[in-house]
Design an enzyme around this catalytic site. Structure first.
Site, mmCIF file in Angstrom:
data_model
loop_
_atom_site.group_PDB
_atom_site.id
_atom_site.type_symbol
_atom_site.label_atom_id
_atom_site.label_comp_id
_atom_site.label_asym_id
_atom_site.label_seq_id
_atom_site.Cartn_x
_atom_site.Cartn_y
_atom_site.Cartn_z
ATOM 1 N N HIS A 167 0.844 -1.197 0.000
ATOM 2 C CA HIS A 167 0.000 0.000 0.000
ATOM 3 C C HIS A 167 0.874 1.241 0.000
ATOM 4 C CE1 HIS A 167 -3.293 2.749 0.762
ATOM 5 N NE2 HIS A 167 -2.536 3.330 1.662
ATOM 6 N N ASP B 256 -15.618 3.069 7.542
ATOM 7 C CA ASP B 256 -14.557 4.018 7.208
ATOM 8 C C ASP B 256 -15.062 5.066 6.218
ATOM 9 O OD1 ASP B 256 -11.789 5.034 6.957
ATOM 10 O OD2 ASP B 256 -11.994 4.258 4.925
ATOM 11 N N ARG C 172 -15.373 13.220 8.978
ATOM 12 C CA ARG C 172 -14.135 13.885 9.386
ATOM 13 C C ARG C 172 -13.764 15.003 8.413
ATOM 14 N NH1 ARG C 172 -10.390 9.268 8.937
ATOM 15 N NH2 ARG C 172 -8.770 10.811 9.323
ATOM 16 N N SER D 94 -8.036 4.302 9.266
ATOM 17 C CA SER D 94 -8.770 4.412 8.002
ATOM 18 C C SER D 94 -8.068 3.601 6.907
ATOM 19 C CB SER D 94 -8.867 5.880 7.586
ATOM 20 O OG SER D 94 -9.435 6.008 6.304
ATOM 21 N N LYS E 176 -9.103 -0.937 5.551
ATOM 22 C CA LYS E 176 -9.313 -1.417 4.174
ATOM 23 C C LYS E 176 -8.266 -2.459 3.783
ATOM 24 C CE LYS E 176 -9.475 2.841 2.414
ATOM 25 N NZ LYS E 176 -9.684 3.804 3.505
#
Length: 435
Positions: free
Chosen positions: A82, A161, A168, A183, A187
């Site tokens: 990621h 999320d 937010r 967050s 995922k």
């Protein structure tokens, strides 16, 4: 249990229990807890923070708020990568085939871009016919048969999320380390990998502008990953200038293909080799990082990584011939050079401004409904530390609208600074977290 009591508890600086966090996330996801109470909780968290146990509990609660992907019937150790995102970040396009060619299965969920440039899914759609909307069964079968598949994120992946992030975003509570980390990781964990390699960007083109913040975020995410039983490492990398030279969708795909042919930019190639080495070690295909890097280099020099990309493109409906002949990609109508206004050395690039230039040209999304022009963008010729003469090309700009190109040109030139003295090139790998 009452949400009011939990808000008071966190407002007063006390830690929430796992049961309390589960109650809060479940209630908010199904609509029983209203936005105004969750807004108050987010602000309390913003000021009081969360400890390591709370952050893990929040991540797991968000992960379990919707579908999770079970990859247990895919052979081998599944390692996911990621990136926190940046300008010219086309890493997955080259890295995934390299790693798959070395025998580590790549089963990846990726997203679309919002902002600077397209996401991995958008870039892959530069291949005519390429499809990322594939069923989970096909996704798994494809990984088992050819070692690689990339699909778009399912709508019901960590729905808590999505709701929380939207809240937010409008209540000025985005910039809290625990909330950012949970967050991202909710995922990643829902996507089912056994091990996770994180590329945490820092610099003017990154979400985390300050290096110390990037290291703090990397540590939070690594702690979450390891706490959830996933072998996790974070690599903090430079984003004070675009990664590689290409910025824009099809242009970045072509640069990734050139990298698999052994002709890639030094910084981009180094990043792929670094991230890939950790993926091979986590995937138990190499004992050391040095052995892993040699395997990846061989995958490139032997042509196996390029062939793996072609196999992957064909499996998901694209034309594999485009991998071997990039002239097939859609090309912009207008091509112009952006010339240097002075002699000297490039001393600074405001990196996110280069991303905005691509956005102006049509290569990114201003809203979720925006349609991306896959052919537009920029190829840089000069980066930090490079010598330049007045009138020499700093970049080649590709566009389909002369007005947009003129706007992008002005913005591009303002993003570049020059000095009489040579500036040292920035260090690409800032550090490793979790090893």
């Amino acid at each position: 249990m009452r949400m009011y009591d939990l808000i008071v508890k966190k407002r007063n600086g006390n830690a929430l229990s796992q049961e309390e966090i589960n109650f809060m996330i479940e209630g908010y996801t199904n609509g029983q807890i209203p936005d105004y109470q969750m807004s108050a909780m987010m602000m309390a968290i913003y000021f009081q923070g969360m400890d390591k146990d709370e952050t893990l509990a929040l991540t797991m609660a968000m992960m379990n708020s919707g579908e999770t992907l079970d990859l247990s019937d895919i052979n081998g150790i599944k390692v996911d990568k990621h990136s926190t995102g940046g300008v010219g970040d086309k890493t997955s396009l080259a890295l995934a085939p390299m790693v798959a060619a070395c025998g580590v299965p790549v089963a990846k969920m990726s997203g679309r871009g919002l902002g600077h440039t397209g996401g991995t899914i958008d870039k892959l759609e530069s291949f005519e016919g390429f499809c990322t909307s594939i069923e989970t069964k096909q996704f798994k079968n494809q990984v088992n048969s050819i070692g690689i598949a990339i699909m778009g994120q399912t709508a019901n992946l960590a729905p808590a999320d999505k709701k929380l992030y939207a809240l937010r975003d409008v209540t000025a509570t985005v910039d809290n380390m625990s909330l950012i980390a949970s967050s991202i990781m909710s995922k990643k964990l829902a996507a089912g990998a056994d091990a996770i390699v994180l590329d945490v960007k820092t610099g003017s083109g990154a979400f985390m502008k300050k290096e110390e913040d990037a290291f703090a975020l990397a540590k939070e995410m690594v702690d979450i990953g390891n706490g959830a039983g996933k072998n996790t490492v974070g690599i903090v990398t430079n984003m004070d200038e675009p990664l590689g030279y290409a910025v824009g969708n099809a242009l970045e795909v072509i640069e990734a293909i050139e990298t698999l042919k052994g002709n890639g930019p030094k910084d981009f190639t180094k990043l792929c080799l670094t991230l890939g080495s950790y993926m091979l070690v986590k995937g138990k295909k190499a004992d050391t990082l040095e052995e892993a890097e040699n395997m990846l280099k061989y995958a490139i020099s032997s042509g196996k990584a390029l062939d793996k990309l072609a196999e992957f493109v064909e499996a998901q409906g694209g034309n594999k011939e485009w991998v071997y002949d990039t002239s097939h990609f859609k090309q912009a109508e207008f091509v112009e050079e952006i010339s240097s206004p002075t002699d000297g050395y490039v001393s600074q690039i405001i990196c996110d401004e280069i991303g905005i230039c691509s956005l102006i040209l049509g290569g990114g999304r201003e809203t979720k409904e925006s349609i991306i022009d896959l052919s537009v963008g920029l190829i840089l010729h000069k980066k930090i530390g490079d010598k330049v003469k007045k009138g020499e090309s700093l970049a080649t700009m590709y566009g389909n609208d002369k007005g947009k190109m003129e706007t992008a040109r002005g913005r591009f030139l303002k993003a570049y600074s020059f000095s009489k003295e040579q500036i040292e090139k920035p260090l690409l790998i800032k550090g490793i977290v979790g090893e």
